[in-house]
Design an enzyme around this catalytic site. Structure first.
Site, mmCIF file in Angstrom:
data_model
loop_
_atom_site.group_PDB
_atom_site.id
_atom_site.type_symbol
_atom_site.label_atom_id
_atom_site.label_comp_id
_atom_site.label_asym_id
_atom_site.label_seq_id
_atom_site.Cartn_x
_atom_site.Cartn_y
_atom_site.Cartn_z
ATOM 1 N N CYS A 1 -5.798 -2.822 2.666
ATOM 2 C CA CYS A 1 -5.516 -2.637 4.091
ATOM 3 C C CYS A 1 -6.757 -2.718 4.980
ATOM 4 O O CYS A 1 -7.212 -3.810 5.289
ATOM 5 C CB CYS A 1 -4.735 -1.346 4.302
ATOM 6 N N LYS B 1 -10.218 2.242 -2.288
ATOM 7 C CA LYS B 1 -10.409 1.709 -0.939
ATOM 8 C C LYS B 1 -11.760 2.137 -0.374
ATOM 9 O O LYS B 1 -12.090 3.323 -0.332
ATOM 10 C CB LYS B 1 -9.270 2.205 -0.049
ATOM 11 N N GLU C 1 0.825 -1.207 0.000
ATOM 12 C CA GLU C 1 0.000 0.000 0.000
ATOM 13 C C GLU C 1 0.868 1.270 0.000
ATOM 14 O O GLU C 1 1.807 1.388 0.785
ATOM 15 C CB GLU C 1 -0.914 0.004 1.233
#
Length: 292
Positions: A153, A116, A43
């Protein structure tokens, strides 16, 4: 393809964006030389993890997607004949930014991006200051070597995200990640946190009968206050860890996955067959109480 060689790059980063990109490209080439066909970077690999502070200057790190980094990585993908999964800080418009992962196919073409969906806001992880939640939904990408899903994540903690991506046909689920320990924290808590992080992702592999590849950064950042714990790993559809990386060292790892075994896992333990989709409507509520 029944068998796919996946690679991941677990590396430390610096404050120099150009150097980080160059380093990542070098390690992608290293992975390709080891036979990797699909290579995932961690990331926000072009910078230090900047979300430890709320600083307007950090927005200067962002770039359009597609843009300079995807163009450079696309050239590398075409040169090597590999798929590259690249997590970047996206500038969508003036004042509108996302935490985004782009996918470059083995011919260098830009396949698309995933933004995300789950954005944390915790001490040293002030992501809501920088990132607008994703609005593209969950995504799969039909690459030359496999149909892959990408989450990022904080998405790791949400079984709904993994489930939906698997139901869309992902054969492998990738998680570019940046997570670490405060260096003031005790070792027992460190161990418990890492185990929870790995366990939840292994559970996604089991529940969905899918391979999971989780790629984290490593090294000290935030003036030595944060140690990114590495520990990148690959799990098969029964949650067995096929490889687990170091908590200390940079690594470029390649692992062959046999996707033909997915059907065996899913037929012997048929979780997808037995889903009661008629009973799941309450999952869309925030909490099930008298006010719901």
């Amino acid at each position: 393809m029944a068998k796919v060689k996946v690679g991941f790059v677990q590396m430390s980063c610096s404050a120099n964006k150009a150097q980080n990109l160059s380093k990542a490209i070098s390690k992608v080439k290293e992975a390709a030389a080891k036979g990797a066909q699909v290579i995932c970077l961690q990331e926000l690999f072009t910078s230090l993890y900047f979300c430890d502070v709320e600083d307007y200057d950090n927005f200067k790190l962002a770039e359009p997607i597609p843009g300079p980094s995807t163009e450079a990585l696309g050239q590398v993908a075409a040169e090597l004949g590999v798929v590259i999964i690249a997590s970047l800080f996206e500038k969508r418009a003036e004042g509108l930014y996302h935490n985004t992962t782009a996918v470059l196919d083995a011919d260098g073409s830009y396949l698309g991006k995933y933004r995300k969906m789950h954005i944390p806001d915790d001490p040293a992880y002030y992501e809501k200051f920088y990132f607008t939640p994703g609005d593209l939904g969950y995504k799969v990408f039909k690459t030359k070597f496999a149909t892959i899903g990408v989450l990022i994540c904080w998405d790791q903690w949400y079984p709904e995200a993994a489930r939906i991506t698997a139901l869309m046909g992902a054969e492998i689920l990738f998680y570019p990640t940046a997570i670490g320990w405060a260096t003031s924290q005790d070792e027992a808590t460190n161990t418990e946190q890492y185990n929870a992080w790995q366990t939840i992702q292994r559970s996604h592999a089991v529940a969905n009968g899918i391979h999971v590849v989780s790629v984290n950064r490593v090294g000290l950042e935030q003036n030595g206050l944060m140690k990114f714990w590495g520990g990148s790993f690959i799990a098969n559809p029964f949650g067995t860890v096929l490889y687990q990386g170091s908590h200390e060292e940079e690594e470029t790892v390649v692992q062959e996955l046999d996707l033909s075994k997915t059907d065996r896992y899913r037929t012997h333990w048929p979780f997808l067959r037995d889903r009661r989709i008629d009973s799941y409507q309450p999952i869309t509520k925030r909490y099930i109480d008298e006010e719901a």
